[in-house]
Design a protein around this motif. Structure first.
Motif, mmCIF file in Angstrom:
data_model
loop_
_atom_site.group_PDB
_atom_site.id
_atom_site.type_symbol
_atom_site.label_atom_id
_atom_site.label_comp_id
_atom_site.label_asym_id
_atom_site.label_seq_id
_atom_site.Cartn_x
_atom_site.Cartn_y
_atom_site.Cartn_z
ATOM 1 N N TRP A 1 1.326 4.054 -8.471
ATOM 2 C CA TRP A 1 1.081 2.832 -9.237
ATOM 3 C C TRP A 1 -0.298 2.860 -9.910
ATOM 4 O O TRP A 1 -0.444 2.435 -11.063
ATOM 5 N N ILE A 2 -1.319 3.381 -9.204
ATOM 6 C CA ILE A 2 -2.653 3.492 -9.808
ATOM 7 C C ILE A 2 -2.635 4.468 -10.986
ATOM 8 O O ILE A 2 -3.273 4.220 -12.037
ATOM 9 N N THR B 1 1.343 3.606 -3.734
ATOM 10 C CA THR B 1 0.084 3.057 -4.269
ATOM 11 C C THR B 1 -0.565 4.042 -5.235
ATOM 12 O O THR B 1 -1.067 3.647 -6.306
ATOM 13 N N PHE C 1 5.154 -1.942 -5.820
ATOM 14 C CA PHE C 1 4.049 -1.767 -4.868
ATOM 15 C C PHE C 1 4.150 -2.776 -3.727
ATOM 16 O O PHE C 1 3.956 -2.432 -2.548
ATOM 17 N N LEU D 1 3.612 4.114 1.867
ATOM 18 C CA LEU D 1 2.761 3.111 1.214
ATOM 19 C C LEU D 1 1.684 3.778 0.355
ATOM 20 O O LEU D 1 1.461 3.379 -0.805
ATOM 21 N N VAL E 1 4.497 -2.329 0.418
ATOM 22 C CA VAL E 1 3.696 -3.048 1.413
ATOM 23 C C VAL E 1 4.604 -3.792 2.391
ATOM 24 O O VAL E 1 4.343 -3.817 3.608
#
Length: 234
Positions: free
Chosen positions: A70-71, A67, A101, A63, A105
């Motif tokens: 993606w950021i 993340t 993303f 995860l 999750v």
């Protein structure tokens, strides 16, 4: 004429072969078995095995890594706030990475709930998450236009796909077999302890030992003189 002795020898050899198991039971050290059982009970009290804890850490890493990527993708496209509004509020299946993303999750919640909180000992939860992840990513790669958006069009789907299958491999080939092996060892040790308790009597306590009182010095001589004096005189 030699068949009867041969049969007798075979029966004797089979009985001799069955004796090692009895000798092994007699040679069991109850203290070692109790220490092993206490170690297994200590692991059970912890609630989760070490290998399962490692699996949960890897799911958390999955995860966090998705993340982070993606950021980075949001920053590369021209700022987090602007790109975040574009990908979340104006979501487009063909160009947004927000669903990848959300897929990470989804895997995290299902796997942590199943294997950390419920302590599930079956592969159906990881099979479900991996099947959903694989089907969604394959459909997104085929239908969407991610490949025309640069390197992240390749990186995010591929890494998400690889991490999902690594989790499946780790649970199926490491977590479940190792926990089953430890449980079998615990049952064997417990059974051996019960047999040893039946075969070996308990250690005698101090109260079960009896030692006669010490004789007073010179009592033997007094008794001999008394016996001599009691003999009739001829």
């Amino acid at each position: 004429m030699n068949r009867v002795p041969g049969a007798a020898e075979n029966a004797h050899s089979s009985s001799v072969e069955s004796c090692p198991s009895l000798r092994d039971v007699h040679s069991i050290n109850p203290a070692q078995l109790m220490a092993r059982i206490e170690s297994y009970e200590g692991r059970e009290k912890k609630g989760i095995s070490d290998v399962r804890r490692t699996f949960c850490l890897f799911v958390t890493f999955d995860l966090l890594f998705i993340t982070l990527l993606w950021i980075i993708e949001l920053n590369v496209k021209g700022g987090i706030e602007t790109t975040l509004e574009k990908e979340v509020l104006h979501y487009d299946y063909s160009s947004s990475y927000f669903d990848i993303f959300l897929l990470a999750v989804f895997r995290f919640k299902v796997l942590i709930l199943a294997y950390a909180m419920c302590r599930l000992r079956h592969w159906w939860a990881i099979a479900f998450t991996t099947a959903v992840t694989s089907a969604f990513l394959l459909a997104k790669v085929i239908i969407s236009q991610l490949f025309s958006q640069g390197a992240f069009g390749y990186v995010l789907p591929i890494i998400s796909f690889i991490l999902a299958w690594i989790e499946t491999w780790f649970l199926d080939f490491k977590v479940l077999p190792q926990e089953a092996e430890e449980e079998n060892r615990f049952l064997i040790a417990q059974d051996a302890t019960e047999r040893a308790a039946l075969l070996h009597p308990g250690v005698l306590s101090d109260g079960q030992f009896y030692s006669p009182p010490e004789s007073v010095a010179g009592s033997d001589e007094d008794s001999e003189e008394k016996q001599d004096s009691e003999k009739p005189v001829v």
